[in-house]
Design an enzyme around this catalytic site. Structure first.
Site: not given
Length: 335
Positions: A20-21, A24
């Site tokens: 998820h990170e 980003h």
């Protein structure tokens, strides 16, 4: 809870949060945003490496992580800051975490389908003492139509053969290049509490079928999750049914008893849940920050960082209250 269960839960959560990170991170880099730190885990730093632009760190608590971008939470428009980028770029960066969790779900399900295979319309087992065998169906037959309607997948077969009532079905099969028709009456299975004709699909393993079914199953899981969220708001589903990290650890332990496929499937379900939950317009989550960018586009100027910060703070506080409530219910269920 055993040590193995806790370790597996940490690995699952860690993997899903890291991707998820990373979503980003990679979209920020592609957009020219300076990433000040990319951290795996939370709390005190165990290990750190300073790259050309970004500090990479491993932290003590093996849950969570973050991608800290320049000027992300401030009224900072200097070159390389998050706020200096276009609205579309910012929306893509903010939604990238959920996109990666969506992709993670697809990949995990693809692996599952490649391991266990995808059900086909060819029969692997025709059970003796059941109507299909008595009517003349045999292993290797390929079902091409039921009640005159063509079938292209095993889902078509199961949807057309009702388990709710006794019925006679007209089934067309292909055997050694020859088209045959059988009339088959369903039979009630007391153990499974449903009507069956007694057939099992042959599972086929291929990259293409694993790929397509990974997408299909992800769509199905996403649809079910959205329906459940809607039912929470309408009261059809009780908030007592919500499960948090503690409850999920318990489910991880149960899935481990059934093997790696069950664990991978659970990880896929958690991943799509994270994707959807984070994209919802709930204060403190990515979806809320995307909403503020959209509001900025509509009104022509950004929302005051102070106001946005207060909204996120209140949202975070409410999320913590919900988290405590869910954890309490999880503990009660474990007793």
């Amino acid at each position: 809870m055993t040590f193995q269960t806790i370790l597996m839960a940490i690995l699952i959560f860690g993997f899903l949060i890291v991707i998820h990170e990373f979503g980003h991170f990679i979209f920020a880099k592609l957009s020219g945003v300076v990433v000040e730190e990319f951290a795996i885990g939370m709390g005190p730093k165990l290990f750190g490496y300073q790259g050309k632009e970004t500090k990479y760190s491993l932290r003590l608590i093996p849950m969570g992580g973050y991608c800290q971008m320049l000027g992300e939470d401030a009224e900072d428009y200097q070159r390389g800051s998050f706020n200096s980028k276009s609205k579309l770029a910012r929306i893509l960066i903010l939604s990238a975490g959920s996109l990666m969790n969506l992709l993670g779900c697809i990949v995990l399900l693809m692996i599952i389908f490649f391991i266990v295979g995808v059900p086909s319309t060819t029969l692997d087992l025709v059970e003796r003492d059941y109507p299909a065998y008595e009517a003349g169906l045999r292993q290797g037959d390929t079902i091409v139509a039921i009640e005159g309607k063509d079938v292209d997948s095993w889902e078509d077969v199961t949807s057309q053969i009702s388990s709710a009532e006794e019925k006679i079905y007209s089934v067309d099969v292909l055997r050694d290049g020859q088209l045959l028709n059988f009339s088959i009456a369903s039979k009630f299975d007391e153990e499974l509490n449903q009507h069956r004709i007694g057939i099992t699909s042959l599972r086929e393993k291929s990259i293409f079928s694993s790929f397509t079914n990974g997408f299909k199953q992800t769509f199905l899981y996403g649809k079910l999750i959205l329906e459940s969220i809607g039912q929470l708001f309408t009261g059809e589903v009780s908030t007592d049914s919500l499960t948090g990290p503690i409850g999920i650890v318990s489910v991880v332990g149960q899935s481990m008893e059934y093997g790696i496929v069950a664990v991978l499937n659970l990880a896929a379900v958690i991943s799509i849940n994270l994707a959807i939950f984070n994209i919802l317009p709930i204060p403190a989550l990515d979806g809320s920050r995307i909403l503020f960018v959209i509001i900025e586009a509509i009104k022509g100027s950004p929302v005051s960082p102070e106001k946005e910060g207060k909204i996120h703070f209140v949202g975070f506080a409410l999320l913590m209250v919900v988290a405590i409530f869910v954890a309490y219910n999880d503990i009660l269920r474990l007793r």
